[in-house]
Design an enzyme around this catalytic site. Structure first.
Site: not given
Length: 777
Positions: A324, A727
């Site tokens: 990621r 997030e």
């Protein structure tokens, strides 16, 4: 109302898109909210206390536990020999994370034994009596050590497009740089805790503070040699998690269950704060080494970056975390030719793990640092360079992993914030201030956010729910998501209330339980509402289909003439209560209970070929931060922050604005004050609030302006066109780091200062002195 709703003739939602209090808000304020340590302990409960290694590498040559066993209140002591199943609690069950180490020690703080005592204090005192003889080895502590030693937890991995080497060589300008990116302690208010209660036939009920009850269930079975149907995991709420309870909660639940299994008595394990910080993983720290070629206007031609991560002693979630980071190393920018290379290094430190953003913030910090570097090398304003490199139309809309960016609204968000924050006028005022102020320097930066939403491990993009409608019209909801303070429960309850047209207080959400919804995914990746609300709505609609059939049979009214709204069921020209309808359904033997299931559509990812569509959509945002830096001391204050963040059409604007504000402050802490320090022997030195500094109320900008970007909603078919919000806002704080850089560079324009994260006063002073400012001693 969305245009699509108008065309379809649908009414505007009455419950969703409206602010509603967190379902536990009042209980949090009064102290009535029940966390695991508040549960009344069953009679005979034992307290488990782990004893750990005080070396970072080597072997245990002798473990003398006789003094421990003889200590007051001690009932038993667990070692690796007591494990009936497989001694592994790793998220991937690859055998590299023992629940209790047998002899090999891989990090300072690794569990060697567990004391079971009548009280927690007795257990803690007894654990210190162990006589442990070791043969220490030479520990590998940081990424530099690991690169030299060539210790990896996983193979290297890359995204590549074109020939970046040739493009960089042909570019009119090029620069190289290195950035050190620190880790971060989760510092959840409720530490790691589990309570295991043995039942009949070997069954086990475990109350666990976990983001992933199904994984805890699976791994307890794995370690104890039990089938999953013998184990129930229940999680009503967590006092914070931030990723630190996605995989890392498992070991403590396993050890509590092991103690309960061996003694036949309930067993509770609650880590002390110092032990929690020593024994649990952090955000991955990285080293980014980059080479970029660009034109004289700052437009990027090619990027070559290597991201080297400290993963700790075991794999844990490092495959996904570092992937990621790579996915987000483009920031919001198009790289025509690119190589993003990653190295996952094994070190003799606790295994690093998930943390809000899951690697994305580290990748994005590199991108913003690189843009700043380009801008300052050209003598241009960084905002101009950012806008010049944003993703665009055909030919500029492909990511390094070959996904098209089809929902890009960065230009609109940044353009709006540029105006509302008065960026250019403030830029002039700051330049004038810095000329007249020899010691105090101001800095300003406006940075974007583009963050992909979905699990990149494809099978995790699924969710289940269970809905009951009782004869009095009240509704019970259960789903696989977990509540950690983020407001997931109230959002999903709003969706269910909307479906049945009932007031929100008619929906009661019960504790997450593997006995009710099985095989769930972790509550992570900002996908909790996307997944669980869709599953809950599917369950509601199954029940409503049955009710529609009943109405057609009993009232002779087609479903097109039936509405569930305003606390009533409108059947043609008649309005009845839901109570009356479901009572009629019960008398006619109609099922009023249903499961629901959802899986995210359209996404796919081929990791071997590094291509696909790993995300359903992107969340966007932008922040403009202003800082004041004292170049004589390195002290820094954020004086103003303007935020504009994209949440689609928010399910609950009140909850979402809190998520944006909190994430920004947490990100600010990661980048400015929260420094993790290990000594040369692998011992964590910053293991308490006295040495590890999270932001306090006084660190929040005095002038803090936070708004949701007004849009028609998510272009993807998400629940009520909302977007994930857990997030992405953390990366808004990158504007603070860039603003600090901007302040320092005013000392010597066009020379990029060496500033690593976190930008503590010491780091700022090093950068100031390297720039020729401040006290030169």
């Amino acid at each position: 109302m969305d245009l699509g709703d108008i065309i379809k003739g649908e009414r505007a939602p009455a419950i969703v898109h409206k602010p509603a209090p967190h379902d536990s808000a009042a209980k949090h304020m009064t102290g009535e909210a029940t966390f695991i340590d508040d549960i009344r302990e069953p009679a005979g409960t034992l307290h488990a206390v782990p004893g750990f290694a005080e070396i970072a590498a080597g072997r245990v040559t002798k473990l003398d536990l006789d003094p421990v066993r003889k200590a007051p209140g001690v009932v038993d002591v667990l070692t690796a020999d007591d494990i009936p199943g497989v001694n592994d609690v790793g998220a991937k069950t690859v055998g590299d994370e023992p629940a209790i180490a047998a002899d090999k020690v891989m990090f300072y703080g690794q569990v060697l034994f567990v004391v079971l005592a009548e009280t927690r204090v007795q257990g803690r005192r007894a654990a210190r009596l162990a006589r442990i003889t070791t043969a220490p080895g030479m520990p590998v502590i940081d990424v530099d050590d690991a690169v030299v030693a060539e210790t990896h937890v996983l193979p290297d991995y890359s995204f590549e497009r074109g020939d970046p080497g040739a493009e960089i060589a042909a570019a009119p300008r090029d620069i190289t740089g290195e950035l050190r990116i620190g880790g971060q302690e989760h510092f959840y208010l409720e530490g790691q805790i589990a309570l295991a209660v043995p039942g009949e036939d070997g069954d086990m009920l475990v109350y666990s503070s976990t983001q992933h009850p199904s994984e805890v269930q699976h791994l307890i079975g794995h370690v104890l040699g039990l089938d999953s149907n013998a184990i129930t995991i229940e999680t009503r709420r967590m006092g914070g998690a931030f990723g630190g309870k996605e995989s890392q909660a498992t070991q403590w639940a396993v050890l509590a269950a092991l103690g309960a299994r061996k003694t036949g008595r309930p067993c509770k394990l609650r880590l002390d704060r110092d032990d929690d910080m020593i024994m649990t993983g952090k955000r991955h720290d990285f080293r980014a080494d980059y080479h970029v070629g660009f034109n004289r206007d700052g437009v990027i031609r090619a990027v070559d970056v290597t991201l080297t991560a400290r993963c700790g002693y075991a794999e844990d979630l490092s495959l996904g975390v570092v992937d990621r980071a790579m996915f987000h190393a483009d920031g919001g920018y198009h790289y025509p030719a690119v190589r993003i290379h990653s190295r996952r290094m094994r070190t003799n430190t606790v295994s690093n793990t998930a943390f809000r953003g899951f690697g994305g913030p580290q990748g994005k910090l590199f991108a913003e640092r690189m843009i700043d570097h380009i801008a300052y090398s050209l003598g241009r304003d960084p905002l101009e360079v950012r806008k010049a490199n944003f993703y665009g139309g055909p030919g500029r809309d492909r990511t390094p992993y070959n996904m098209r960016v089809e929902d890009n609204i960065l230009q609109e968000i940044v353009g709006e914030l540029e105006q509302t924050s008065d960026y250019w006028e403030r830029r002039k005022a700051i330049a004038a201030f810095n000329v007249s102020s020899p010691v105090l320097k101001k800095g300003l930066a406006l940075t974007p956010v583009k963050f992909g939403i979905s699990f990149t491990l494809m099978h995790l993009n699924q969710a289940g729910a269970l809905v009951h409608v009782y004869r009095d019209g009240s509704i019970s909801l259960n789903h696989g998501g977990t509540e950690m303070g983020q407001g997931l429960f109230v959002k999903v309850a709003q969706v269910v209330a909307e479906e049945f047209g009932q007031p929100l207080d008619r929906v009661k959400v019960s504790a997450t339980s593997t006995a009710k919804v099985p095989n769930t995914s972790p509550t992570a990746a900002s996908a909790g509402s996307d997944l669980n609300a869709q599953a809950a709505r599917a369950a509601c609609r199954t029940i409503k289909e049955r009710l529609f059939d009943l109405i057609e049979a009993k009232w002779g009214t087609s479903r097109d003439s039936v509405q569930f709204r305003d606390g009533k069921v409108i059947i043609g020209n008649e309005a009845i209560t839901l109570h009356k309808l479901v009572e009629t359904a019960y008398l006619n033997r109609v099922s009023l209970s249903s499961t629901g299931f959802y899986k995210t559509p359209t996404i796919h990812w081929d990791r071997e070929k590094a291509t696909g569509q790993p995300f359903l959509y992107f969340a966007y945002g932008a922040a403009c931060s202003e800082v004041l830096v004292d170049t004589m001391t390195g002290e820094m204050r954020v004086t103003r922050a303007d935020i504009l963040h994209d949440v689609g059409k928010s399910l609950n604007p009140a909850v979402d604005i809190g998520q944006v504000e909190g994430a920004f402050v947490q990100g600010m802490g990661w980048l400015t004050t929260e420094e993790l320090v290990w000594d040369s022997n692998g011992r964590l030195m910053t293991h308490a609030p006295s040495t590890y500094k999270i932001p306090t109320a006084s660190d929040v900008p005095a002038d803090f302006r936070v708004e949701h970007f007004k849009s028609g909603g998510n272009r993807a078919d998400t629940i009520y066109r909302s977007k994930g919000v857990g997030e992405p806002p953390l990366m808004l704080a990158l504007s603070v780091f860039s603003a600090i850089t901007d302040a320092i560079i005013s000392l010597k324009p066009a020379i990029m200062p060496r500033l690593d994260a976190p930008a503590t006063p010491e780091a700022i002073m090093r950068a100031v002195r390297a720039s020729g400012g401040g006290d030169a001693r």
